[in-house]
Design an enzyme around this catalytic site. Structure first.
Site, PDB file in Angstrom:
ATOM      1  N   SER A   1      -3.670   3.786  -1.010  1.00 44.72           N
ATOM      2  CA  SER A   1      -4.215   3.698   0.345  1.00 44.72           C
ATOM      3  C   SER A   1      -5.734   3.895   0.352  1.00 44.72           C
ATOM      4  O   SER A   1      -6.437   3.298   1.161  1.00 44.72           O
ATOM      5  CB  SER A   1      -3.547   4.716   1.259  1.00 44.72           C
ATOM      6  OG  SER A   1      -3.670   6.022   0.715  1.00 44.72           O
TER       7      SER A   1
ATOM      8  N   VAL B   1       0.853  -1.190   0.000  1.00 44.43           N
ATOM      9  CA  VAL B   1       0.000   0.000   0.000  1.00 44.43           C
ATOM     10  C   VAL B   1       0.889   1.239   0.000  1.00 44.43           C
ATOM     11  O   VAL B   1       1.837   1.328   0.779  1.00 44.43           O
ATOM     12  CB  VAL B   1      -0.905   0.026   1.262  1.00 44.43           C
ATOM     13  CG1 VAL B   1      -1.734   1.312   1.311  1.00 44.43           C
ATOM     14  CG2 VAL B   1      -1.821  -1.187   1.285  1.00 44.43           C
ATOM     15  N   CYS B   2       0.582   2.174  -0.884  1.00 43.13           N
ATOM     16  CA  CYS B   2       1.270   3.461  -0.847  1.00 43.13           C
ATOM     17  C   CYS B   2       0.258   4.560  -1.116  1.00 43.13           C
ATOM     18  O   CYS B   2      -0.926   4.284  -1.294  1.00 43.13           O
ATOM     19  CB  CYS B   2       2.444   3.515  -1.810  1.00 43.13           C
ATOM     20  SG  CYS B   2       1.991   3.630  -3.528  1.00 43.13           S
ATOM     21  N   SER B   3       0.695   5.804  -1.180  1.00 42.21           N
ATOM     22  CA  SER B   3      -0.272   6.899  -1.326  1.00 42.21           C
ATOM     23  C   SER B   3      -1.079   6.764  -2.599  1.00 42.21           C
ATOM     24  O   SER B   3      -2.291   6.836  -2.567  1.00 42.21           O
ATOM     25  CB  SER B   3       0.381   8.268  -1.324  1.00 42.21           C
ATOM     26  OG  SER B   3       1.597   8.277  -0.692  1.00 42.21           O
TER      27      SER B   3
ATOM     28  N   GLY C   1      -0.223   4.266  -5.234  1.00 43.96           N
ATOM     29  CA  GLY C   1      -0.102   2.971  -5.885  1.00 43.96           C
ATOM     30  C   GLY C   1       0.888   2.979  -7.041  1.00 43.96           C
ATOM     31  O   GLY C   1       1.118   1.965  -7.678  1.00 43.96           O
TER      32      GLY C   1
END
Length: 105
Positions: free
Chosen positions: A41, A9-11, A13
């Site tokens: 996220s 998961v990142c801000s 993607g």
């Protein structure tokens, strides 16, 4: 060895998608059967419900979400990807961390 489902998961993607492809190469080289995918996220809850991952790994930029995900996912490891490994896109090391955490469960 069972197939492992690893969710990053990142801000947005985006940055993790490169890491995903490096982790997939490392998995093939190590003979690890894994489904590895990245998501933003904002879409993480949907992906959790849909894919039921074995581990959830957070990009360093969303580390503030750790406690929330640990509460939502009490049955799987939730970890923050090491900032240096993330910065260097060290797919091999991140994959090994994921496999270690899943196996330790």
């Amino acid at each position: 060895m069972a197939k492992k489902t690893i969710m990053l998961v990142c801000s947005a993607g985006m940055s993790t998608s490169l890491l995903v492809s490096k982790m997939q190469k490392a998995a093939e080289a190590d003979g690890v059967e894994a489904e590895i995918f990245a998501t933003a996220s904002t879409d993480a809850d949907n992906k959790l419900a849909e894919k039921h991952p074995d581990i959830l790994m957070l990009g360093p930029q969303v580390r503030f979400m750790l406690a929330g995900f640990q509460q939502k996912c009490p049955n799987i490891p939730v970890e923050v990807i090491d900032m240096q490994d993330y910065g260097m896109m060290n797919g091999e090391k991140v994959l090994r961390e994921a496999v270690r955490a899943i196996d330790a469960q």
